[in-house]
Structures are given as C-alpha cells and as structure tokens.
Write a protein that holds these residues in place. Structure first.
Motif, PDB file in Angstrom:
ATOM      1  N   UNK A 120       0.954  -0.866   0.122  1.00  0.00           N
ATOM      2  CA  UNK A 120      -0.014   0.219   0.001  1.00  0.00           C
ATOM      3  C   UNK A 120       0.842   1.110  -0.071  1.00  0.00           C
ATOM      4  N   UNK A 121       2.189   1.342   0.730  1.00  0.00           N
ATOM      5  CA  UNK A 121       2.796   2.339   0.643  1.00  0.00           C
ATOM      6  C   UNK A 121       3.070   2.156  -0.357  1.00  0.00           C
ATOM      7  N   UNK A 154       1.016   4.095  -2.934  1.00  0.00           N
ATOM      8  CA  UNK A 154       0.856   5.522  -2.528  1.00  0.00           C
ATOM      9  C   UNK A 154       1.520   6.360  -2.856  1.00  0.00           C
ATOM     10  N   UNK A 155       3.403   5.952  -2.781  1.00  0.00           N
ATOM     11  CA  UNK A 155       4.661   6.492  -2.653  1.00  0.00           C
ATOM     12  C   UNK A 155       4.730   6.893  -4.870  1.00  0.00           C
ATOM     13  N   UNK A 164       2.227   2.924 -13.882  1.00  0.00           N
ATOM     14  CA  UNK A 164       3.801   2.469 -13.670  1.00  0.00           C
ATOM     15  C   UNK A 164       3.776   1.444 -13.035  1.00  0.00           C
ATOM     16  N   UNK A 192       9.402  -1.855  -1.552  1.00  0.00           N
ATOM     17  CA  UNK A 192       8.488  -1.447  -1.142  1.00  0.00           C
ATOM     18  C   UNK A 192       8.413  -1.834  -3.190  1.00  0.00           C
ATOM     19  N   UNK A 242       5.346  -1.662  -6.501  1.00  0.00           N
ATOM     20  CA  UNK A 242       4.387  -0.791  -6.678  1.00  0.00           C
ATOM     21  C   UNK A 242       3.071  -1.154  -7.542  1.00  0.00           C
ATOM     22  N   UNK A 268       0.651   3.350   6.738  1.00  0.00           N
ATOM     23  CA  UNK A 268       0.788   4.280   5.703  1.00  0.00           C
ATOM     24  C   UNK A 268       0.554   5.275   5.805  1.00  0.00           C
ATOM     25  N   UNK A 284       3.707   7.692   4.966  1.00  0.00           N
ATOM     26  CA  UNK A 284       3.521   8.850   3.674  1.00  0.00           C
ATOM     27  C   UNK A 284       3.732  10.153   3.657  1.00  0.00           C
TER      28      UNK A 284
END
Lengths: 282, 189
Positions: A45-46, A49-50, A71, A96, A98, B57, B61
């Motif tokens: 999720x991170x 979102x990033x 992406x 991480x 994507x 999260x 961020x």
C-alpha cells in the motif's frame, strides 16, 4: 546519542517498583505489531501510494489517473499472466513494490477495481484489470460516489449490468451513515480521505483474497468497523463472502450472503454473491 | 537531492527513495526497519486496531514526503516517532468523532487457533492500552516513547518538542497514574 544516564529505569525492568501486572502488560504491548501479512500489505500500500504521489506530482490530476496504472505495468506483467496462481507473498519481496494491485486482481475477481473506477478518486490504481475483467458487474451508485464523482478520471468505459436494477433501495438503517455525512457536512477533503481509506482497506482485502483469505477477512472486518455503511459496503461484503468460502466456512458465507441479499435487494452484486455461495451449496 | 518524480515513475521503487543525506537510509530501508515499530507505537498512542494499518501508511507517506527536509544531525528514528505522534493525534480525534458509528463485531469473527496462546497477553495489552486511553495525551506520548519504544528521554523530549524537564515531569505523572490504576486493579482481584 548519550544513553540517558539520568533516565529512570524503565518500568518493564524487573527491579522497578512497578506492579507485576503493569510490567507484564507493558511487555505484552511491546509484543504488539503487524503480522507478516499485515506488514506485506502495508508495504504494498505504501509503495503504491508513494508511486501515485510521485506521478501526481508532475502531471495534472486527470492525466495522473491515467498514468498511475502504468507505473506498475512493467513489473507486474509477468505476475499478471500468472495471476490465477500467484499469491501476494510472491510479489512483496523486501523492497517497496509498486502497482501490484493490478497484477493481483484476477480477471473474475476484479470487483474492487471496477467499483473503484466508478467511485474512486485521484489515487485510483487498478485500471488494467478493470478493463480486462469486464465480467465484474458495476454497482450503479452515483450517489455513493458523492463529490468524488466530479474528480472522477476519464477512466475506462464501464459496462453496466442491464438485468439488475440500478441504485438499490436501502433501508433506513442503511441510510443512516451517509445521511449523517450530508447533514453534518465535513470538508470535501475529509470525505475524500475517508473514501481513500475505504478504498485502501478493500484494496488490501482484495489483494489478500488470493492466498491469504484470513487476512482478507480481517481487512473487510476492519472496513466494516470503520465504514459500516460506507460507499463500498457492498464490495466489502462480496470480498468477505469470497474469503469465507476460501476459508471453508461455507455456513458463514451463506449466512452473510443471505444477509447481503436482504440488505441490498437490488444489488448489482446479487448474482455474483449467489454464484459465490452457490458453489458451496450442498 | 530529490530524485525527479518522473524518474520514480520510469525506473521503479528504488528511484522514488530520495536519500535524506549521504549515507542515510533509503526509504525502502527505513520502511523495512521501522514499520513494526511504527505499527506498535501507533497502537500505544491510541490508534484503534482497525485503523492502525491506515495510520501506518499515512505515517510512512509523511515520512517519505519529508525525508529530504529532515535535519540530518537528528536521528531518523526521532523524526519518525515525531511523525507517529502527529498521525496518532489525528487518528485519535477522528476515532472520537466516529466512536458512535462503531458497531459490534460480527459473530463470524473467531480467534484463529494460532492466536489462542496469545489471548492472555492480548488481554494484558488491551488492559494497558485502555489505561493509556484515560491518560492525558501529552503524558501518554512521553510514556509510550520511553517505556514502550525505549527512546532516551532526551530523544523523547525532542520528538514531542518539549524541554527535557517537562518530559521528565510528564513521565512521572504518567507513571503515577498507571501505578494508581494498576493498584486499583490488583486490590480488586
């Protein structure tokens, strides 16, 4: 960092005069933490979102929503082709990652991706699946999308099921939460945030469904507690029933599907729900 | 310093992590190192279990967004905990607003067999978290960072942005309150 020479002994240490129970409880709280599945879901999720934030930073909103899915495409193509068998665990890795949500959504299980293309806002990520997984029905619920509808990207054209009546009537109890939201208007950004939070939770649930149904169920439960009658409540129930079926809890799945049918009699998901529990019928 | 966002989109995860300073951890490294601590700290700081994934999260961020502006002389850990404090305060406020909307658990929520052995300690954790809920938030923050997260008091003071003596007095107050609460519990038993 000088190691706090004047700092008092910590209560969890045996020598302190703290109550033994307090000491135990402190150690118990120290043991709290995410499970492996939760950690992996968080990582995904991170990462997503990033990535979305990075894309949104350089493009207009409308463009961002069509760029974001790309992406993950390169990294997820392989996973996509094997989507029927790949488990979320195979994708997380230690870095991480994507855009994996697109890869993890199976064609037939693209409920969420499609729903989000209707209800989602800027940070919307799952376009490829929503195009290819055209079998998933769309909840006709423009009202549920609220102000976000205006921010809706010029996304893929979504097929509407003709056989189900749109805008399922809701009983007064079901209406309570949305009504409160309008009667007591929060800033639009608040609503946007809560929609984003709903989406995140269910996105996580959907991803976990393939390989970690218990985690999927837990995520739907988290959604239920926070957004009992949220805009994506129907999607949540579909995922939850799917998770229960995967867990072999057919009775629970049937009971929940029955409750769903009663609560959302005209739901666009009615048929899908019947199919889910029908496969377990004795 | 900051990698152009376009490169993040073009070349994958590693590119999106702008290093905060030479030799500093990259964002994925920070995530791998701190995610479990962030999760636990948020719970200790009063984020509901149902919200902790989202709050985590959000924390990362914010961390990601500010990584290039963080003071390089200050440990990244202090910075991350400082973000946790703000995120948790935000979620506590929201939880308060939302409390009346919460409903009881579904009957299908069972405790998985693997978790049964943890029930006792889970109860203990819940008992302490409930006690922390009744504590003044400023005292709670100091208590959690010191007693649970085991930061030094000087680091705690920096994370909560208060003078060191203030941090000490908050810790003392928090301990007094907990001692009283647990004293009552034990008397009752």
């Amino acid at each position: 960092m000088n190691d706090g020479v004047f700092d008092p002994d910590r209560l969890a240490k045996r020598a302190t005069p703290a109550s033994a129970l307090l000491r135990e409880d402190l150690l118990a709280v120290r043991d709290l933490g995410p499970t492996k599945e939760q950690l992996r879901a968080l990582e995904v999720a991170v990462g997503a979102a990033v990535a979305t934030a990075a894309v949104a930073g350089v493009t207009a909103t409308a463009a961002a929503s069509s760029t974001a899915p790309s992406v993950g495409v390169a990294s997820s193509t392989a996973a996509m082709s094997a989507a029927a068998t790949v488990a979320p665990a195979a994708v997380g890795g230690s870095a991480i990652t994507f855009g994996v949500s697109a890869a993890l959504l199976k064609g037939g299980a693209a409920v969420l991706a499609v729903a989000l293309s209707v209800a989602g806002g800027r940070a919307w990520i799952g376009a490829p699946s929503s195009r290819t997984g055209g079998r998933a029905p769309i909840p006709a619920r423009a009202s549920g999308a609220g102000p976000l509808e205006q921010a809706r990207p010029a996304g893929p054209a979504v097929p509407r099921p003709l056989e189900d009546s749109p805008a399922p009537p809701r009983d007064p109890g079901v209406m309570a939460a949305p009504a409160r939201a309008t009667a007591n208007p929060p800033a639009p950004s608040t609503e946007g945030r809560s929609m984003a939070a709903e989406r995140r939770l269910l996105d996580r649930a959907q991803r976990a469904l393939d390989g970690a149904p218990a985690a999927a169920l837990a995520a739907t439960e988290a959604h239920r507690r926070r957004f009992s009658d949220g805009a994506l409540a129907e999607e949540r129930e579909v995922i939850a029933v799917g998770a229960l079926v995967s867990l072999g809890r057919e009775d629970d799945a049937r009971a929940r599907a029955a409750a769903f049918a009663q609560r959302y009699p005209g739901s666009a998901y009615a048929r899908r729900m019947r199919a889910l529990v029908g496969s377990t019928a004795k | 310093m900051v990698a152009p966002p376009t490169s993040g989109a073009a070349c994958g995860p590693a590119c999106a992590a702008a290093p905060a300073a030479p030799g500093a951890l990259t964002f994925p490294e920070i995530f791998a190192t701190y995610a479990p601590f962030v999760w636990r700290a948020l719970l200790g700081l009063g984020v509901r279990e149902a919200d902790v994934a989202d709050a985590s999260q959000q924390t990362f961020l914010v961390v990601h967004g500010k990584l290039d502006r963080v003071d390089p002389t200050s440990p990244v850990r202090t910075f991350i905990y400082a973000v946790c404090l703000r995120v948790a305060a935000d979620w506590r406020r929201r939880a308060h607003v939302r409390r009346e909307l919460l409903v009881e658990r579904l009957p299908d929520q069972r405790i998985a067999p693997t978790q049964e052995s943890h029930v006792a300690s889970r109860e203990g954790a819940d008992r302490l978290l409930a006690a922390l809920d009744r504590m003044d938030p400023a005292q709670r923050e100091v208590f959690v960072l010191y007693e649970l997260e085991e930061l030094d008091m000087s680091e705690v003071a920096r994370a909560v942005s208060c003078p060191l003596p203030t941090a000490y007095s908050r810790l003392r107050a928090a301990r007094r309150q907990l001692a009283a609460a647990y004293g009552d519990i034990e008397e009752r038993d």
